[in-house]
Motif scaffolding. Structure first.
Motif, mmCIF file in Angstrom:
data_model
loop_
_atom_site.group_PDB
_atom_site.id
_atom_site.type_symbol
_atom_site.label_atom_id
_atom_site.label_comp_id
_atom_site.label_asym_id
_atom_site.label_seq_id
_atom_site.Cartn_x
_atom_site.Cartn_y
_atom_site.Cartn_z
ATOM 1 N N GLY A 1 -1.865 -9.797 -4.520
ATOM 2 C CA GLY A 1 -3.472 -9.634 -4.450
ATOM 3 C C GLY A 1 -3.878 -8.251 -4.636
ATOM 4 O O GLY A 1 -3.047 -7.429 -5.182
ATOM 5 N N TYR B 1 -3.233 -9.296 1.251
ATOM 6 C CA TYR B 1 -3.043 -8.469 0.026
ATOM 7 C C TYR B 1 -1.938 -8.609 -0.666
ATOM 8 O O TYR B 1 -1.775 -8.408 -2.173
ATOM 9 C CB TYR B 1 -3.594 -7.207 0.021
ATOM 10 C CG TYR B 1 -2.431 -6.122 0.854
ATOM 11 C CD1 TYR B 1 -1.485 -5.511 0.051
ATOM 12 C CD2 TYR B 1 -2.394 -6.151 1.974
ATOM 13 C CE1 TYR B 1 -0.819 -4.606 0.475
ATOM 14 C CE2 TYR B 1 -1.371 -5.395 2.713
ATOM 15 C CZ TYR B 1 -0.601 -4.629 1.712
ATOM 16 O OH TYR B 1 0.414 -3.960 2.327
ATOM 17 N N LYS C 1 -1.664 -17.707 -8.141
ATOM 18 C CA LYS C 1 -2.963 -17.487 -8.284
ATOM 19 C C LYS C 1 -3.722 -17.251 -9.661
ATOM 20 O O LYS C 1 -2.828 -16.852 -10.478
ATOM 21 C CB LYS C 1 -3.255 -16.604 -7.201
ATOM 22 C CG LYS C 1 -2.627 -15.127 -7.433
ATOM 23 C CD LYS C 1 -3.069 -13.951 -6.859
ATOM 24 C CE LYS C 1 -3.154 -14.272 -5.002
ATOM 25 N NZ LYS C 1 -1.592 -14.084 -4.661
ATOM 26 N N ILE D 1 -6.517 -14.708 -11.390
ATOM 27 C CA ILE D 1 -7.256 -13.301 -11.001
ATOM 28 C C ILE D 1 -7.977 -12.945 -12.169
ATOM 29 O O ILE D 1 -7.816 -13.388 -13.308
ATOM 30 C CB ILE D 1 -6.074 -12.282 -10.965
ATOM 31 C CG1 ILE D 1 -5.279 -12.656 -9.743
ATOM 32 C CG2 ILE D 1 -6.894 -10.859 -10.467
ATOM 33 C CD1 ILE D 1 -3.884 -11.606 -9.498
ATOM 34 N N SER E 1 -9.791 -13.664 -6.985
ATOM 35 C CA SER E 1 -8.751 -14.353 -7.039
ATOM 36 C C SER E 1 -8.522 -15.579 -6.255
ATOM 37 O O SER E 1 -9.396 -15.658 -5.151
ATOM 38 C CB SER E 1 -7.104 -13.491 -6.919
ATOM 39 O OG SER E 1 -7.227 -13.340 -5.570
ATOM 40 N N GLN F 1 -9.760 -14.038 -2.461
ATOM 41 C CA GLN F 1 -9.746 -12.701 -2.234
ATOM 42 C C GLN F 1 -10.858 -12.028 -3.402
ATOM 43 O O GLN F 1 -10.745 -12.621 -4.324
ATOM 44 C CB GLN F 1 -8.169 -12.064 -2.599
ATOM 45 C CG GLN F 1 -7.268 -12.519 -1.631
ATOM 46 C CD GLN F 1 -5.802 -12.099 -2.024
ATOM 47 O OE1 GLN F 1 -5.343 -12.607 -3.107
ATOM 48 N NE2 GLN F 1 -5.353 -11.367 -1.339
ATOM 49 N N SER G 1 -10.963 -11.260 2.322
ATOM 50 C CA SER G 1 -10.194 -12.359 1.925
ATOM 51 C C SER G 1 -10.636 -13.380 2.829
ATOM 52 O O SER G 1 -10.909 -13.270 4.096
ATOM 53 C CB SER G 1 -8.539 -12.044 2.194
ATOM 54 O OG SER G 1 -8.140 -11.657 3.502
#
Length: 407
Positions: free
Chosen positions: A122, A182, A188, A190, A205, A239, A260
């Motif tokens: 992240g 993070y 994920k 992004i 994300s 996030q 987040s």
């Protein structure tokens, strides 16, 4: 013999990128290239007092990132990336190694910004390779630039501590550095926006599921120095990050924030939302003095206790090949090892590094490299207000090492 067992496989891996690094440059329209980046870190760490006094450890980490790239005729950059990582540690009582592919993804970059899908860390890690991140507002630039680092929550010093103690310190060291999760490397999507003329850009994300052991494990052996504690089930991780950067002849200034939110399954079988936010300011004055100040706060733990928070400040000076500086951190949160009460962490770290090659061309002209040696001292104090009195745990970890990186 244990030292050789750690360093010999690392030396073999280090030879991999030497020949094809010429493909590091980005391709032109309609062309294809392969970009390589990576690092090799070797360090010795030992606690001089506290619960692990006298237990020195030899630490090593090797990482290679491979990115096949193609530039379309319209200018959009299409690519994929994969990371191979090897960590090893040895001491008088424990010795371990682990090889894995912790990240892989595909991405597209153009006028729309950057879109990436895959197993990826992240923020701030996803916005940067092996260079300083504008979202990581406090750092230790005298230490390694990639992998396990000397930065706040970098977790290189805590590898010299006993596993249970290191886990408690690591549980708090995120606070004030960035929003929680993070470093999560679950699958994920992004999106990083383009940077505006005024210096603004953002990122967002989403990860459907937060996995405890992401990535592909290639092999491991020995006794793990830092056992991974069991984590509750988490899903729907969101996030976001926002950054503003201003550059002038005398001052580079950055304001940034990360946020987040995740849903966590409690012991009562109910899903609860947990949020985290962090932000602050960093800057460089006259290309010599670098400073950073950041703070963060989390949702209150479902089991009660103090609302998690942290504050970190850093100051560093760059003079020729030398970098000298450090940071201080204060954080507090409910314990995560099942014991009632709150933990309070105070950290003071200082260190220095020397650039070995100031031309940054050890692999040839146009192929940026960085080689440095570093030393550091990491003092921690961990106190708890548990119903049953516990002694304060504190100690000093001394580290010395070297890193070679290229990108």
């Amino acid at each position: 013999m244990r030292v050789l067992q750690v360093l010999l496989p690392v030396a073999a891996l280090l030879g991999l990128p030497a020949a094809p690094v010429a493909a590091q440059s980005l391709p032109g329209p309609g062309h294809f290239a392969v970009a390589l980046s990576g690092f090799q870190t070797a360090a010795i760490a030992a606690a001089t007092d506290g619960p692990s006094a006298g237990e020195g450890r030899v630490l090593s980490e090797t990482e290679l990132e491979v990115s096949p790239l193609r530039r379309t005729k319209g200018g959009t950059l299409l690519g994929a990336r994969g990371v191979i990582n090897l960590t090893a540690a040895t001491g008088r009582q424990t010795s371990s190694w682990r090889a894995a592919i912790p990240e892989w993804s595909v991405f597209a970059s153009g006028t729309f910004g950057r879109i990436e899908v895959g197993e990826r860390a992240g923020f701030p890690q996803s916005l940067v390779g092996f260079t300083p991140s504008e979202i990581a507002l406090v750092s230790a630039p005298f230490g390694p630039v990639g992998g396990t680092r000397l930065d706040p929550d970098g977790r290189l010093p805590t590898r010299a501590l006993p596993g249970p103690l290191a886990a408690r310190v690591n549980a708090l060291s995120t606070l004030g550095y960035a929003a929680r999760f993070y470093a999560d490397r679950s699958a994920k999507a992004i999106w990083v926006t383009p940077r505006t003329r005024s210096g603004f850009y953002g990122a967002v994300s989403y990860a459907p599921t937060v996995r405890q052991r992401p990535g592909a494990l290639l092999g491991q052996g020995g006794q793990a120095a830092l056992p991974l504690p069991a984590q509750p089930r988490r899903k729907d991780l969101l996030q976001a990050a926002a950054v503003w950067n201003h550059r002038s002849a005398d001052l580079d200034l950055t304001l940034a924030a990360t946020w987040s939110h995740v849903r966590e399954l409690g012991v009562d079988g109910r899903w609860r939302g947990l949020g985290s936010v962090s932000g602050g300011v960093s800057g460089t004055l006259h290309d010599t003095w670098a400073f950073g100040l950041s703070a963060g706060i989390d949702s209150r733990a479902p089991t009660g206790g103090a609302r998690p928070y942290g504050v970190i400040a850093s100051l560093d000076r760059v003079s020729g090949p030398w970098t000298v500086g450090g940071y201080v951190q204060h954080a507090r949160a409910a314990r995560r090892d099942g014991v009632p009460g709150d933990d309070t962490l105070d950290v003071i770290e200082g260190g220095a590094s020397l650039q070995i090659d100031r031309n940054h061309d050890l692999l040839g002209a146009g192929r940026y490299t960085e080689a440095r040696v570093f030393v550091a001292g990491y003092h921690f104090r961990l106190a708890t207000n548990a119903p049953q009195p516990e002694p304060v745990q504190q100690g000093l970890v001394i580290l010395a090492g070297a890193q070679f990186s290229f990108f």
